[in-house]
Design a protein around this motif. Structure first.
Motif, PDB file in Angstrom:
ATOM      1  N   ALA A  83      27.608 -50.906  31.135  1.00 52.13           N
ATOM      2  CA  ALA A  83      28.219 -50.193  32.259  1.00 52.13           C
ATOM      3  C   ALA A  83      28.120 -48.686  32.073  1.00 52.13           C
ATOM      4  O   ALA A  83      27.833 -47.951  33.022  1.00 52.13           O
ATOM      5  N   ALA A  84      28.332 -48.208  30.846  1.00 51.42           N
ATOM      6  CA  ALA A  84      28.211 -46.762  30.614  1.00 51.42           C
ATOM      7  C   ALA A  84      26.775 -46.301  30.864  1.00 51.42           C
ATOM      8  O   ALA A  84      26.538 -45.259  31.484  1.00 51.42           O
ATOM      9  N   GLU A  85      25.809 -47.096  30.395  1.00 43.65           N
ATOM     10  CA  GLU A  85      24.395 -46.735  30.617  1.00 43.65           C
ATOM     11  C   GLU A  85      24.081 -46.714  32.114  1.00 43.65           C
ATOM     12  O   GLU A  85      23.339 -45.856  32.594  1.00 43.65           O
ATOM     13  N   ALA A  86      24.652 -47.673  32.852  1.00 43.74           N
ATOM     14  CA  ALA A  86      24.357 -47.766  34.290  1.00 43.74           C
ATOM     15  C   ALA A  86      25.035 -46.651  35.077  1.00 43.74           C
ATOM     16  O   ALA A  86      24.506 -46.184  36.093  1.00 43.74           O
ATOM     17  N   CYS A  87      26.220 -46.252  34.645  1.00 45.19           N
ATOM     18  CA  CYS A  87      26.965 -45.227  35.405  1.00 45.19           C
ATOM     19  C   CYS A  87      26.380 -43.845  35.135  1.00 45.19           C
ATOM     20  O   CYS A  87      25.940 -43.157  36.041  1.00 45.19           O
ATOM     21  N   ASP A  88      26.408 -43.439  33.889  1.00 45.85           N
ATOM     22  CA  ASP A  88      25.891 -42.128  33.496  1.00 45.85           C
ATOM     23  C   ASP A  88      26.170 -41.937  32.003  1.00 45.85           C
ATOM     24  O   ASP A  88      27.262 -41.500  31.628  1.00 45.85           O
ATOM     25  N   PRO A  89      25.211 -42.267  31.148  1.00 50.21           N
ATOM     26  CA  PRO A  89      25.480 -42.240  29.705  1.00 50.21           C
ATOM     27  C   PRO A  89      25.738 -40.839  29.167  1.00 50.21           C
ATOM     28  O   PRO A  89      26.192 -40.686  28.037  1.00 50.21           O
ATOM     29  N   ARG A  90      25.459 -39.787  29.961  1.00 42.21           N
ATOM     30  CA  ARG A  90      25.767 -38.433  29.480  1.00 42.21           C
ATOM     31  C   ARG A  90      27.239 -38.098  29.681  1.00 42.21           C
ATOM     32  O   ARG A  90      27.787 -37.248  29.021  1.00 42.21           O
ATOM     33  N   ARG A  91      27.871 -38.776  30.664  1.00 41.29           N
ATOM     34  CA  ARG A  91      29.239 -38.374  31.015  1.00 41.29           C
ATOM     35  C   ARG A  91      30.271 -39.467  30.833  1.00 41.29           C
ATOM     36  O   ARG A  91      31.456 -39.182  30.721  1.00 41.29           O
ATOM     37  N   VAL A  92      29.860 -40.736  30.855  1.00 37.67           N
ATOM     38  CA  VAL A  92      30.830 -41.833  30.776  1.00 37.67           C
ATOM     39  C   VAL A  92      30.991 -42.259  29.322  1.00 37.67           C
ATOM     40  O   VAL A  92      30.005 -42.399  28.595  1.00 37.67           O
ATOM     41  N   ARG A  93      32.229 -42.410  28.897  1.00 39.85           N
ATOM     42  CA  ARG A  93      32.530 -42.805  27.526  1.00 39.85           C
ATOM     43  C   ARG A  93      33.363 -44.082  27.525  1.00 39.85           C
ATOM     44  O   ARG A  93      33.980 -44.444  28.538  1.00 39.85           O
ATOM     45  N   LEU A  94      33.412 -44.740  26.355  1.00 43.25           N
ATOM     46  CA  LEU A  94      34.069 -46.045  26.249  1.00 43.25           C
ATOM     47  C   LEU A  94      35.345 -45.935  25.436  1.00 43.25           C
ATOM     48  O   LEU A  94      35.345 -45.368  24.341  1.00 43.25           O
ATOM     49  N   LYS A  95      36.406 -46.473  26.002  1.00 42.52           N
ATOM     50  CA  LYS A  95      37.686 -46.516  25.289  1.00 42.52           C
ATOM     51  C   LYS A  95      37.941 -47.969  24.921  1.00 42.52           C
ATOM     52  O   LYS A  95      37.905 -48.842  25.791  1.00 42.52           O
ATOM     53  N   TRP A  96      38.164 -48.207  23.629  1.00 43.73           N
ATOM     54  CA  TRP A  96      38.344 -49.579  23.160  1.00 43.73           C
ATOM     55  C   TRP A  96      39.581 -50.193  23.813  1.00 43.73           C
ATOM     56  O   TRP A  96      40.603 -49.513  23.917  1.00 43.73           O
ATOM     57  N   PRO A  97      39.571 -51.477  24.237  1.00 48.69           N
ATOM     58  CA  PRO A  97      38.397 -52.344  24.137  1.00 48.69           C
ATOM     59  C   PRO A  97      37.506 -52.324  25.366  1.00 48.69           C
ATOM     60  O   PRO A  97      36.358 -52.730  25.260  1.00 48.69           O
ATOM     61  N   ASN A  98      37.999 -51.854  26.511  1.00 43.66           N
ATOM     62  CA  ASN A  98      37.241 -52.189  27.719  1.00 43.66           C
ATOM     63  C   ASN A  98      37.289 -51.160  28.827  1.00 43.66           C
ATOM     64  O   ASN A  98      37.019 -51.494  29.970  1.00 43.66           O
ATOM     65  N   ASP A  99      37.662 -49.920  28.543  1.00 44.93           N
ATOM     66  CA  ASP A  99      37.744 -48.937  29.628  1.00 44.93           C
ATOM     67  C   ASP A  99      36.508 -48.046  29.657  1.00 44.93           C
ATOM     68  O   ASP A  99      35.996 -47.645  28.605  1.00 44.93           O
ATOM     69  N   LEU A 100      36.103 -47.707  30.888  1.00 42.53           N
ATOM     70  CA  LEU A 100      35.071 -46.689  31.082  1.00 42.53           C
ATOM     71  C   LEU A 100      35.787 -45.409  31.487  1.00 42.53           C
ATOM     72  O   LEU A 100      36.568 -45.417  32.454  1.00 42.53           O
ATOM     73  N   LEU A 101      35.517 -44.329  30.761  1.00 43.14           N
ATOM     74  CA  LEU A 101      36.188 -43.061  31.042  1.00 43.14           C
ATOM     75  C   LEU A 101      35.180 -42.028  31.545  1.00 43.14           C
ATOM     76  O   LEU A 101      34.066 -41.936  31.020  1.00 43.14           O
ATOM     77  N   LEU A 102      35.609 -41.265  32.531  1.00 41.02           N
ATOM     78  CA  LEU A 102      34.846 -40.112  33.000  1.00 41.02           C
ATOM     79  C   LEU A 102      35.770 -38.915  32.853  1.00 41.02           C
ATOM     80  O   LEU A 102      36.850 -38.898  33.457  1.00 41.02           O
ATOM     81  N   GLU A 103      35.345 -37.956  32.050  1.00 41.81           N
ATOM     82  CA  GLU A 103      36.210 -36.808  31.748  1.00 41.81           C
ATOM     83  C   GLU A 103      37.621 -37.259  31.371  1.00 41.81           C
ATOM     84  O   GLU A 103      38.601 -36.785  31.927  1.00 41.81           O
TER      85      GLU A 103
END
Ligand code: BT5
Length: 215
Positions: A83-103
């Motif tokens: 999901a991070a790769e699909a959204c934007d791997p430069r800006r989207v980060r992963l919060k354990w266990p399952n959240d996608l974070l933007l800024e």
């Protein structure tokens, strides 16, 4: 269930994609479909997160999708990487266990519901609306979906060490002080690493489940 344009799109590769209007949850629809199926919906009347939390999104404002997959113990992390790769791997980060974070704000979440023979991997990504304090991706839904299905295919077939290495690269959690809540039992410490089964290591203790707050 209400069919969108009264059709499901035919097979692309091996996956049949069901594009639906309003459903209770894409997870509920996916549960009765064969491995390889993908369910997309414009709206969910009972979208859910983990632990029976609600997943909110007004109609047409989010990518709401469930993939029916082979069971895989690292699926939650693999889906996060995809999901991070699909959204934007430069800006989207992963919060354990399952959240996608933007800024630092939640832009998406992942819910894996597994049985012995299959796993239903649900992914919700905010596109044009988010609740207070959360984020939106502001990208066209079909573009994000097309990339996501490719990335899911790639990362669910990747070796476990590759998934964990990429998850570490994309992590917003590792190296941070965190609070882990496991059914009300609270631990605070440094998020030091990810174990071979995807567990979060905090001050030497492995957590396989729980809710994490970045401190
Ligand atoms: C998740 O749960 O983050 C997993 C969300 C998975 C949703 C997808 S949509 C397609 C598929 N079908 C479903 O029914 N579910 C999956 P969790 O970590 O438990 O986070 C839930 C919490 O996030 C809620 O309690 C709210 O605080 C917050 N939340 C709810 N809706 C949100 C949204 N649109 N954006 C950001 N945060 C949200």
């Amino acid at each position: 269930m209400e069919l969108h344009d009264s059709v499901s799109l035919p097979i692309v590769g091996e996956a049949e994609v069901w594009r639906l209007g309003s459903v209770t949850s894409t997870q509920d629809v996916a549960r009765s479909l064969p491995i390889g199926s993908i369910v997309l919906a414009d709206h969910q009347t009972a979208g859910r997160g983990r632990l029976d939390r609600r997943w909110e999104s007004p109609e047409g404002t989010a990518l709401l999708v469930s993939f029916v997959l082979e069971p895989n113990p690292l699926l939650s992390l693999a889906a996060g990487v995809a999901a991070a790769e699909a959204c934007d791997p430069r800006r989207v980060r992963l919060k354990w266990p399952n959240d996608l974070l933007l800024e630092e704000r939640k832009v998406g979440g992942i819910l894996v519901e597994a049985t012995q023979d299959r796993a239903i991997c649900g992914i919700g990504i905010n596109l044009t609306w988010s609740p207070d304090g959360a984020a939106t991706l502001d990208q066209p839904r079909d573009d994000v979906f097309d990339r996501l299905r490719q990335e899911i295919a790639t990362w669910t077939l990747a070796r476990p060490d590759q998934v964990i290495e990429r998850w570490r690269d994309l992590s917003a959690t590792l190296g941070r002080r965190v609070r882990v809540d496991v059914s009300g039992a609270i631990t605070e410490g440094l998020a030091e690493g990810i174990g071979p089964r995807g567990e979060l290591i905090v001050d030497g203790v492995a957590f396989v489940a729980g809710s994490v707050t970045h401190l």
